[in-house]
Design a protein around this motif. Structure first.
Motif, PDB file in Angstrom:
ATOM      1  N   LEU A 188       4.261  19.427 -31.980  1.00  0.00           N
ATOM      2  CA  LEU A 188       4.322  20.863 -31.744  1.00  0.00           C
ATOM      3  C   LEU A 188       3.088  21.521 -32.358  1.00  0.00           C
ATOM      4  CD1 LEU A 188       8.086  21.503 -32.579  1.00  0.00           C
ATOM      5  CD2 LEU A 188       7.050  21.376 -30.310  1.00  0.00           C
ATOM      6  N   LYS A 189       2.419  22.354 -31.557  1.00  0.00           N
ATOM      7  CA  LYS A 189       1.164  22.960 -32.010  1.00  0.00           C
ATOM      8  C   LYS A 189       1.379  24.321 -32.662  1.00  0.00           C
ATOM      9  CE  LYS A 189      -3.462  24.189 -30.366  1.00  0.00           C
ATOM     10  NZ  LYS A 189      -4.383  24.227 -29.190  1.00  0.00           N
ATOM     11  N   HIS A 190       2.256  25.134 -32.092  1.00  0.00           N
ATOM     12  CA  HIS A 190       2.443  26.501 -32.581  1.00  0.00           C
ATOM     13  C   HIS A 190       3.787  26.714 -33.272  1.00  0.00           C
ATOM     14  CE1 HIS A 190      -1.196  27.851 -30.537  1.00  0.00           C
ATOM     15  NE2 HIS A 190      -0.786  27.212 -29.463  1.00  0.00           N
ATOM     16  N   VAL A 191       4.784  25.933 -32.918  1.00  0.00           N
ATOM     17  CA  VAL A 191       6.107  26.069 -33.543  1.00  0.00           C
ATOM     18  C   VAL A 191       6.119  25.264 -34.834  1.00  0.00           C
ATOM     19  CG1 VAL A 191       8.573  25.679 -33.286  1.00  0.00           C
ATOM     20  CG2 VAL A 191       7.223  26.377 -31.303  1.00  0.00           C
ATOM     21  N   ASN A 192       6.396  25.921 -35.954  1.00  0.00           N
ATOM     22  CA  ASN A 192       6.427  25.228 -37.247  1.00  0.00           C
ATOM     23  C   ASN A 192       7.646  25.668 -38.044  1.00  0.00           C
ATOM     24  OD1 ASN A 192       5.749  27.775 -38.467  1.00  0.00           O
ATOM     25  ND2 ASN A 192       3.597  27.382 -37.976  1.00  0.00           N
ATOM     26  N   ALA A 223      14.725  31.683 -28.297  1.00  0.00           N
ATOM     27  CA  ALA A 223      14.197  33.023 -28.554  1.00  0.00           C
ATOM     28  C   ALA A 223      13.032  32.996 -29.545  1.00  0.00           C
ATOM     29  CB  ALA A 223      15.308  33.933 -29.092  1.00  0.00           C
ATOM     30  N   VAL A 224      12.770  31.851 -30.153  1.00  0.00           N
ATOM     31  CA  VAL A 224      11.662  31.722 -31.107  1.00  0.00           C
ATOM     32  C   VAL A 224      10.342  31.714 -30.326  1.00  0.00           C
ATOM     33  CG1 VAL A 224      10.568  30.193 -32.808  1.00  0.00           C
ATOM     34  CG2 VAL A 224      13.057  30.475 -32.786  1.00  0.00           C
ATOM     35  N   PRO A 225       9.325  32.458 -30.783  1.00  0.00           N
ATOM     36  CA  PRO A 225       8.035  32.460 -30.093  1.00  0.00           C
ATOM     37  C   PRO A 225       7.498  31.048 -29.859  1.00  0.00           C
ATOM     38  CG  PRO A 225       8.061  34.157 -31.780  1.00  0.00           C
ATOM     39  CD  PRO A 225       9.328  33.369 -31.950  1.00  0.00           C
ATOM     40  N   TRP A 226       6.945  30.827 -28.677  1.00  0.00           N
ATOM     41  CA  TRP A 226       6.336  29.579 -28.236  1.00  0.00           C
ATOM     42  C   TRP A 226       7.346  28.528 -27.772  1.00  0.00           C
ATOM     43  CZ3 TRP A 226       1.396  29.325 -27.008  1.00  0.00           C
ATOM     44  CH2 TRP A 226       0.489  30.197 -27.626  1.00  0.00           C
ATOM     45  N   VAL A 227       8.640  28.734 -27.976  1.00  0.00           N
ATOM     46  CA  VAL A 227       9.629  27.746 -27.524  1.00  0.00           C
ATOM     47  C   VAL A 227       9.958  28.005 -26.053  1.00  0.00           C
ATOM     48  CG1 VAL A 227      11.960  26.850 -27.779  1.00  0.00           C
ATOM     49  CG2 VAL A 227      10.597  27.396 -29.809  1.00  0.00           C
ATOM     50  N   ARG A 228       9.721  27.023 -25.211  1.00  0.00           N
ATOM     51  CA  ARG A 228      10.036  27.148 -23.784  1.00  0.00           C
ATOM     52  C   ARG A 228      11.474  26.729 -23.490  1.00  0.00           C
ATOM     53  NH1 ARG A 228       9.865  23.814 -19.030  1.00  0.00           N
ATOM     54  NH2 ARG A 228       9.486  25.128 -17.195  1.00  0.00           N
ATOM     55  N   ARG A 229      11.906  25.619 -24.105  1.00  0.00           N
ATOM     56  CA  ARG A 229      13.223  25.064 -23.808  1.00  0.00           C
ATOM     57  C   ARG A 229      13.753  24.317 -25.025  1.00  0.00           C
ATOM     58  NH1 ARG A 229      15.083  20.347 -20.760  1.00  0.00           N
ATOM     59  NH2 ARG A 229      12.918  19.645 -20.640  1.00  0.00           N
ATOM     60  N   ALA A 230      15.072  24.365 -25.207  1.00  0.00           N
ATOM     61  CA  ALA A 230      15.690  23.650 -26.334  1.00  0.00           C
ATOM     62  C   ALA A 230      16.968  22.967 -25.868  1.00  0.00           C
ATOM     63  CB  ALA A 230      16.010  24.625 -27.473  1.00  0.00           C
ATOM     64  N   THR A 231      17.250  21.817 -26.453  1.00  0.00           N
ATOM     65  CA  THR A 231      18.544  21.159 -26.266  1.00  0.00           C
ATOM     66  C   THR A 231      19.127  20.911 -27.652  1.00  0.00           C
ATOM     67  OG1 THR A 231      17.645  18.895 -26.310  1.00  0.00           O
ATOM     68  CG2 THR A 231      17.722  20.016 -24.166  1.00  0.00           C
ATOM     69  N   GLU A 288      10.811  22.055 -26.436  1.00  0.00           N
ATOM     70  CA  GLU A 288       9.614  21.969 -25.600  1.00  0.00           C
ATOM     71  C   GLU A 288       8.816  23.244 -25.820  1.00  0.00           C
ATOM     72  OE1 GLU A 288       8.170  21.797 -20.915  1.00  0.00           O
ATOM     73  OE2 GLU A 288      10.301  21.699 -21.407  1.00  0.00           O
ATOM     74  N   GLU A 289       7.526  23.097 -26.088  1.00  0.00           N
ATOM     75  CA  GLU A 289       6.686  24.232 -26.436  1.00  0.00           C
ATOM     76  C   GLU A 289       5.899  24.720 -25.217  1.00  0.00           C
ATOM     77  OE1 GLU A 289       4.197  24.885 -30.445  1.00  0.00           O
ATOM     78  OE2 GLU A 289       3.252  23.491 -29.067  1.00  0.00           O
ATOM     79  N   HIS A 290       5.716  26.040 -25.147  1.00  0.00           N
ATOM     80  CA  HIS A 290       4.832  26.591 -24.117  1.00  0.00           C
ATOM     81  C   HIS A 290       3.393  26.143 -24.368  1.00  0.00           C
ATOM     82  CE1 HIS A 290       7.490  29.326 -21.964  1.00  0.00           C
ATOM     83  NE2 HIS A 290       7.929  29.833 -23.098  1.00  0.00           N
ATOM     84  N   GLU A 291       2.673  25.893 -23.290  1.00  0.00           N
ATOM     85  CA  GLU A 291       1.228  25.666 -23.392  1.00  0.00           C
ATOM     86  C   GLU A 291       0.533  26.802 -22.652  1.00  0.00           C
ATOM     87  OE1 GLU A 291      -2.221  22.408 -22.120  1.00  0.00           O
ATOM     88  OE2 GLU A 291      -0.094  21.935 -21.852  1.00  0.00           O
ATOM     89  N   THR A 318       6.009  35.757 -24.465  1.00  0.00           N
ATOM     90  CA  THR A 318       5.382  36.598 -25.481  1.00  0.00           C
ATOM     91  C   THR A 318       5.168  35.792 -26.751  1.00  0.00           C
ATOM     92  OG1 THR A 318       6.463  38.570 -24.585  1.00  0.00           O
ATOM     93  CG2 THR A 318       5.599  38.722 -26.820  1.00  0.00           C
ATOM     94  N   ALA A 319       3.950  35.826 -27.253  1.00  0.00           N
ATOM     95  CA  ALA A 319       3.612  35.131 -28.496  1.00  0.00           C
ATOM     96  C   ALA A 319       2.345  35.758 -29.057  1.00  0.00           C
ATOM     97  CB  ALA A 319       3.424  33.631 -28.260  1.00  0.00           C
ATOM     98  N   ASN A 320       1.924  35.279 -30.209  1.00  0.00           N
ATOM     99  CA  ASN A 320       0.725  35.810 -30.860  1.00  0.00           C
ATOM    100  C   ASN A 320      -0.519  35.410 -30.064  1.00  0.00           C
ATOM    101  OD1 ASN A 320      -1.494  36.306 -32.578  1.00  0.00           O
ATOM    102  ND2 ASN A 320      -0.203  36.106 -34.387  1.00  0.00           N
ATOM    103  N   LEU A 321      -1.217  36.416 -29.518  1.00  0.00           N
ATOM    104  CA  LEU A 321      -2.395  36.145 -28.694  1.00  0.00           C
ATOM    105  C   LEU A 321      -3.491  35.455 -29.494  1.00  0.00           C
ATOM    106  CD1 LEU A 321      -3.820  36.438 -25.974  1.00  0.00           C
ATOM    107  CD2 LEU A 321      -4.544  38.731 -26.677  1.00  0.00           C
TER     108      LEU A 321
END
Length: 255
Positions: free
Chosen positions: A52-56, A86-94, A108-111, A131-134
């Motif tokens: 994960l690049k942006h989700v920490n 609902a967490v920024p950068w998260v596309r999908r969760a299981t 799964e993280e947005h790219e 929506t995320a930090n530009l």
């Protein structure tokens, strides 16, 4: 009824069974509330096994703290999934349970591919607007810009990929792609030039217009400097504007 022994026995048996069921349910509830089943760990993995690049840890803690309720048995997995998505950068969760006190969350993280519209949203490589930090999205390089009517995100994304190929022969690349409310296309290239392509009336129209520009580009670029706009919405030609463009005066002929 009071003289009907069979009916009385059946009623008594039914009441006894209900009492046993209530006791069993109460016992199960009591056991499920024991501290041993409190959620002690939420383990985060990735769905595609990539880093994960942006989700920490910090973004997950800030986005989920106080919003996950219940224990191993009572936590609503659908609610937990929605909280993580609902967490920024998260596309999908299981989400799944792991005995006796753990939840496993796979993300799964947005790219980010580019920006979308004028309100700071981002467009992912899969055509999702989020929506995320530009500033985080532009850490490595400046992102291209995209815009279009609601629901056109994947169409704009596909057109961007096509435009990259179409302009490649003249070493130019799209810097932004816009689809108007009238479904007319405009592309801004990395040399600063804006190209109006117009509406796509048949499947090959835009490609034909780009090919026309590509074909004359070497001669055009050598003769006209600082081109700002090119309008290809003409059947057999084009219009352009350029900084400092001067039209030669007509030569006077002697009588």
């Amino acid at each position: 009824m009071w003289h009907d022994v069979k009916a009385l026995n059946a009623t008594a048996s039914g009441l006894f069974a209900l009492a046993l069921l209530a006791c069993a349910a109460g016992g199960v509830w009591w056991v499920s509330q024991r501290p041993v089943f409190d959620l002690r760990t939420i383990r985060v993995e990735t769905l595609d096994k990539t880093e994960l690049k942006h989700v920490n840890h910090l973004t997950l803690r800030n986005g989920t703290q106080g919003r996950i309720r219940g224990n191993f048995f009572t936590a609503n997995l659908e609610t937990v999934r929605q909280v993580f998505e609902a967490v920024p950068w998260v596309r999908r969760a299981t989400v799944r349970r792991e005995w006796p006190d753990q939840l496993i969350v796979a993300l799964e993280e947005h790219e980010a591919l580019g920006t979308w519209g004028e309100d700071g949203r981002l467009l992912s490589t899969k055509g999702d607007v989020f929506t995320a930090n530009l500033a985080e999205a532009e850490e490595d390089h400046e992102l291209p810009g995209f815009s279009g009517p609601d629901g056109s995100e994947k169409e704009v994304l596909a057109r961007y990929a096509e435009l990259r190929k179409w302009f490649e022969p003249i070493k130019l690349a799209p810097e932004s792609v816009a689809l108007s409310s009238r479904y007319a296309w405009t592309v801004k290239l990395d040399n600063g030039m804006s190209v109006a392509l117009g509406r796509e009336q048949h499947h090959s129209m835009l490609k034909e217009r780009v090919d026309r520009l590509v074909g004359i580009w070497p001669q055009l670029a050598s003769r006209v400097q600082n081109i700002e706009t090119i309008d290809l919405r003409y059947q057999n030609g084009l219009a352009l504007s350029a900084t400092g463009l001067k039209i030669p005066a007509e030569k006077k002929t002697g009588k």
